[in-house]
Scaffold this motif. Structure first.
Motif, short mmCIF file in Angstrom:
data_model
loop_
_atom_site.label_atom_id
_atom_site.label_comp_id
_atom_site.label_asym_id
_atom_site.label_seq_id
_atom_site.Cartn_x
_atom_site.Cartn_y
_atom_site.Cartn_z
N THR A 1 25.38 -0.95 16.37
CA THR A 1 25.57 -0.34 17.69
C THR A 1 24.90 1.03 17.82
O THR A 1 24.03 1.22 18.65
N THR A 2 25.27 1.98 16.97
CA THR A 2 24.63 3.29 17.06
C THR A 2 24.27 3.77 15.66
O THR A 2 24.82 3.30 14.68
N THR A 3 23.38 4.72 15.60
CA THR A 3 23.08 5.31 14.30
C THR A 3 23.37 6.80 14.38
O THR A 3 22.89 7.50 15.25
N THR A 4 24.19 7.26 13.45
CA THR A 4 24.51 8.68 13.41
C THR A 4 23.48 9.38 12.54
O THR A 4 23.28 9.01 11.39
N VAL A 5 22.82 10.36 13.08
CA VAL A 5 21.85 11.10 12.28
C VAL A 5 22.60 12.19 11.51
O VAL A 5 23.39 12.93 12.07
N GLU A 6 22.31 12.22 10.23
CA GLU A 6 22.98 13.16 9.31
C GLU A 6 22.54 14.60 9.58
O GLU A 6 21.70 14.86 10.42
N GLU A 7 23.09 15.54 8.79
CA GLU A 7 22.82 16.96 9.01
C GLU A 7 21.34 17.32 9.04
O GLU A 7 20.94 18.26 9.67
N SER A 8 20.53 16.53 8.31
CA SER A 8 19.09 16.84 8.22
C SER A 8 18.40 16.63 9.56
O SER A 8 18.89 15.94 10.45
N SER B 1 14.58 12.15 11.56
CA SER B 1 15.11 11.10 12.43
C SER B 1 14.81 9.74 11.82
O SER B 1 14.39 8.82 12.48
N SER B 2 15.02 9.62 10.52
CA SER B 2 14.80 8.35 9.85
C SER B 2 15.89 7.37 10.26
O SER B 2 16.92 7.77 10.78
N PRO B 3 15.66 6.07 10.03
CA PRO B 3 16.66 5.11 10.50
C PRO B 3 17.87 4.98 9.57
O PRO B 3 18.56 4.00 9.60
N ASP B 4 18.11 5.98 8.72
CA ASP B 4 19.24 5.89 7.80
C ASP B 4 20.56 5.93 8.56
O ASP B 4 20.72 6.68 9.50
N THR C 1 16.97 3.53 3.69
CA THR C 1 16.14 2.34 3.81
C THR C 1 14.74 2.63 3.31
O THR C 1 14.29 3.77 3.30
N PHE C 2 14.06 1.59 2.91
CA PHE C 2 12.72 1.69 2.34
C PHE C 2 11.89 0.59 2.97
O PHE C 2 12.27 -0.58 2.94
N THR C 3 10.76 0.95 3.56
CA THR C 3 9.96 -0.05 4.27
C THR C 3 8.55 -0.10 3.69
O THR C 3 7.88 0.93 3.60
N GLY C 4 8.15 -1.30 3.28
CA GLY C 4 6.82 -1.47 2.71
C GLY C 4 5.79 -1.75 3.79
O GLY C 4 6.07 -2.45 4.75
N ASN D 1 0.84 -1.19 0.00
CA ASN D 1 0.00 0.00 0.00
C ASN D 1 0.88 1.25 0.00
O ASN D 1 0.62 2.20 -0.74
N PHE D 2 1.93 1.23 0.81
CA PHE D 2 2.83 2.39 0.87
C PHE D 2 4.22 1.90 1.22
O PHE D 2 4.40 1.06 2.09
N VAL D 3 5.21 2.41 0.50
CA VAL D 3 6.61 2.14 0.82
C VAL D 3 7.18 3.47 1.30
O VAL D 3 7.25 4.45 0.55
N SER D 4 7.57 3.49 2.56
CA SER D 4 8.01 4.74 3.16
C SER D 4 9.50 4.94 2.94
O SER D 4 10.31 4.06 3.21
N MET D 5 9.88 6.11 2.40
CA MET D 5 11.29 6.45 2.29
C MET D 5 11.68 7.46 3.36
O MET D 5 12.65 7.26 4.08
N SER D 6 10.93 8.55 3.49
CA SER D 6 11.35 9.60 4.41
C SER D 6 10.22 10.57 4.69
O SER D 6 9.19 10.58 4.00
N ALA D 7 10.41 11.38 5.72
CA ALA D 7 9.50 12.48 6.01
C ALA D 7 10.33 13.62 6.59
O ALA D 7 11.30 13.38 7.32
N TYR D 8 9.96 14.84 6.22
CA TYR D 8 10.70 16.02 6.68
C TYR D 8 9.71 17.10 7.06
O TYR D 8 8.62 17.19 6.50
N ARG D 9 10.14 17.98 7.95
CA ARG D 9 9.38 19.19 8.21
C ARG D 9 9.40 20.06 6.97
O ARG D 9 10.44 20.21 6.32
N GLY D 10 8.25 20.66 6.68
CA GLY D 10 8.18 21.61 5.57
C GLY D 10 7.96 23.01 6.12
O GLY D 10 7.68 23.93 5.35
N GLY D 11 8.07 23.16 7.44
CA GLY D 11 7.84 24.45 8.06
C GLY D 11 7.43 24.23 9.51
O GLY D 11 7.49 23.10 10.02
N VAL D 12 6.99 25.29 10.19
CA VAL D 12 6.65 25.14 11.60
C VAL D 12 5.43 24.26 11.81
O VAL D 12 5.31 23.58 12.83
N ASN D 13 4.51 24.25 10.83
CA ASN D 13 3.31 23.43 11.02
C ASN D 13 3.00 22.52 9.83
O ASN D 13 1.86 22.15 9.60
#
Lengths: 500, 500
Positions: B77-84, B87-90, B101-104, A111-123
């Motif tokens: 052991t640990t995951t380093t979160v990149e500059e962004s 908080s994805s599990p990359d 990573t890509f999760t269905g 149904n959905f393959v999740s890659m990422s999510a990011y803030r697009g602003g304060v809300n």
């Protein structure tokens, strides 16, 4: 099957049901045991902390599979088999009509393959992923976003997610989906910076499988959000390059030329993001390594998306991930390929040109098609073979064609989703007439051949090769020496022995 | 995740794994418990009798969903979160590359939707169902059939299933699949008539979800197979009508005329199979009921297929189910719609015509397009309105068109799969020039309007209506009185008050 499903919602019926089914057969007892275990787990699930990434619907899905596997005639008394020799579970109704059944097995697409999510602003937030293509063409999938704060005194809030399909017409089994979730009724999400999780509720909208998958797509730890980022005009970079999916047996020498050329072109306040879908093999990585060490290049390994059959290594998902990941870190963002070389007129600089385009949210860039097989031998054959590709591939295709592909750049804060040749989801103006300010030279087919590119050497200013007319165009060739010198001065002679 | 999967196959590693994961977190303990229960069940499964319809892959599917839900970084052991700020599990690899990573989640389409399976002879079977359309366009799904005898001394046998896609180019989320399974190395399947189960192993062939669903599609109880059926030339019927999916608000009077006409047309040794996808509402059922009671009509309620979005109420699946279900019960099988009326020349009978076509496995039938809005008022207006539709809708459209749809009939023993306008999977000859022997009159648009069909009355032998030329054609009208009389004589006056 319907009874078993109701049970999920109404545990009062449990005993009655147990009575009915328990009498039936030894096989069913085992199935029921499994169901009971799963239901218990499903009941416990809401009490597990929300950072736990297994959703209730995962259990429901399994449960529905278990219950659908029970033959549908278990709760009827007898089944009359019709004249045919098939022993299917079809029943003959009282009025003589044969009731046919259809049972689904397995899964052909997520149904959905999740890659990422990011803030697009304060809300607001952007969620990037893939979804089943026919589901979006024929079905009515919908999305909802929910913010669950780590602060237990805060109630969860939720909003409708608006989906943007950036590769409409191109998907295969999967299509790229960008979900924009704007909580417009409030001034900020997570205003106390107490942390929380964004959950994407993805509903298939399919009468057959109308399930909702609840997917935790982004977690903000307490005190982690810098709200100033979204109101600031100060950016880490002036120019950021978002590359598309790189795949195939790429030529290390061509990539070496491309990165040296563009690091010099864009200057100190720029950064390059490349996406490795299998194309950044060991030798290509070696030519990028010096630039990675200088902090000028970031590589994302996106090979795992190959499992999902979308359009061209899921490039639409990749560029949208890049857009949203770096959206607040750069003033301008460029989208073009590694066989393409940007150029501004000699009297200009990239910053003078970009300043003149500042009123536009987006501009498109005209293509100069260059041959990747015929070379200019102005330096004599022996010296020509030692030159860089961009120095000798100096013949431009002047065949008339109705339209050539364009590439583009955007001011990303104004952009909600993007494509490969331009963004169609943005606010502000788009400019299509920048050809006197900036163009790109395209060496189509040059990067995936691992050999000396020159097939034929010419000296003339106009040639016809394989029935196509070419003219000598030394625009990029003229910068060759400067680029070589820049590379040597910046990273030393580490790459001198790079192979085609 | 990979480790958890291996564990399925190799239980020796179990203790080591428990050690590794148990130390991790309380959340994982619960997940692992669920996994353990599922694995135990999966281990027990092979010992359950094969008639039990829950397949091992169902468990595997659930297990893989459970294990994929465990965040991929649990064993690093640990995951380093990149500059962004995401908080994805990359993870950042040692060489500085960011591993994405890509999760269905969830399911957008079943791998296979099973409708039916029938014997196609002493050593072959046909399985009819739906499967994900893009899986068949872009993927490489494959099928294998296994026969598991009830006699424990008989080893299971298996063969490659050859898939026939009958609606190529038309599917939506689903496409129709007919799997032909011929066990050619043996003289008969189930030769001792000891009973057994045919299992369809459907493999997605998708690098992402390469799962095999094992689906018990047909069970033969001991002594139930009449092998003579497949070698006999004696058939229960001469003519069997296989109707397509009926849907919409159909006119009871039009259906009343159609069934009376064709029961008379085909004679005693014929049978009608109609498929109700919602079109056989109560009033339509009433006009069919007398014929059902006489054993002339069988209705299949196929409303449940509406859950699966295929082409036009999955009509391709429906006609193939009908073909295989009745394949050995009739000499000829007809495929056309309930707004179409077959006709043979007055000097001929249906049997004299069909005898003359006996050398063909299939013949197609030419269309005579009739108006469903303009009527012949030769009897005067008042009497005209009391006539049957086929008596007054007597104007034929003579507009020149490049090609009109055809309908067809087959000798079903020679046919492996079928379409709507003709079969393309058969052995033997197809005849396309039967227009002097048999034709069909098509009253397009007549059956789904619930009102008096005549919009305009004419008396002329040639008329132009809405810029189209028509001629008076009383071929079907001329049989009207005989059909009315036949109906009255056969089922009495029960239907006299039927409404439009």
């Amino acid at each position: 099957m319907a009874m078993v499903k109701e049970k999920e919602q109404n545990t009062k019926d449990k005993k009655l049901l147990v009575g009915v089914i328990w009498n039936f057969s030894a096989e069913l007892k085992l199935t029921f045991m499994a169901l009971l275990v799963l239901c218990t787990l499903a009941t416990l699930l809401p009490f597990i902390p929300s950072s736990f990434s297994l959703s209730t619907s995962d259990f429901r899905f399994c449960i529905s599979r278990f219950s659908s596997a029970i033959p549908v005639n278990t709760t009827t008394t007898t089944t009359t088999v019709e004249e045919s020799s098939s022993s299917s579970p079809d029943r003959v109704l009282d009025n003589g009509v044969i009731k046919r059944t259809f049972t689904g097995y397995g899964s052909a697409a997520y149904n959905f393959v999740s890659m990422s999510a990011y803030r697009g602003g304060v809300n607001s937030f952007a969620v990037i992923g893939l979804s089943s293509k026919p589901l979006h063409v024929y079905g009515h999938p919908s999305y909802r976003c929910e913010w669950v704060s780590f602060d237990p005194t805060q109630d969860p809030i939720s909003t409708t997610g608006s989906k943007i399909l950036t590769d409409w017409g191109y998907g295969r089994i999967y299509t790229t989906v960008v979900v924009n979730c704007t909580f417009s009724s409030i001034s900020a999400v997570n205003p106390q910076n107490s942390g929380g999780t964004l959950i994407l509720h993805a509903t298939t909208g399919d009468p057959n499988l109308n399930l909702t998958d609840s997917i935790p797509v982004l977690t903000e730890s307490p005190k982690s959000v810098d709200f100033n980022l979204y109101n600031s005009t100060k950016k880490k970079y002036d120019y950021l390059y978002c590359g598309s999916s790189l795949y195939g047996n790429l030529s290390p020498q061509r990539i070496r030329e491309w990165i040296a050329y563009h690091v010099r072109f864009f200057g100190e306040r720029s950064h390059f993001v490349l996406h490795d879908a299998g194309g950044i093999h060991e030798e290509v990585f070696e030519v990028l390594k010096p630039w990675i060490e200088l902090g000028r290049v970031t590589i994302h390994d996106i090979r795992d998306q190959e499992r999902f059959d979308g359009y061209y290594h899921n490039q639409f998902m990749i560029v949208n991930d890049c857009l949203h990941r770096y959206r607040f870190m750069t003033k301008w963002m460029f989208f073009f390929d590694v066989d393409e070389f940007l150029h501004v007129p000699v009297k200009e600089t990239v910053s003078s040109v970009m300043e003149s385009l500042e009123e536009y949210s987006q501009f498109t860039i005209e293509q100069m098609p260059m041959s990747s097989r015929i070379c200019y031998s102005g330096d004599g054959p022996a010296r020509t073979y030692r030159k860089w590709g961009i120095e000798k591939l100096a013949y431009r295709d002047v065949k008339k064609v109705p339209r050539r592909d364009r590439k583009y750049a955007v001011q990303p804060e104004n952009v909600f989703a993007t494509g490969v040749h331009m963004s169609q989801n943005l606010q502000g103006k788009t400019y299509h007439k920048a050809e006197s300010k900036i163009r790109y030279f395209h060496y189509h087919g040059s990067i995936s051949q691992r050999r000396e590119p020159c097939r034929h050497l010419f000296n003339d200013s106009r040639v016809v090769f394989e029935n196509s007319p070419y003219v000598l165009d030394t625009t990029i060739r003229d910068v060759g020496l400067a680029v070589r010198t820049f590379e040597l001065r910046t990273i030393g002679d580490r790459l001198l022995r790079t192979r085609q």
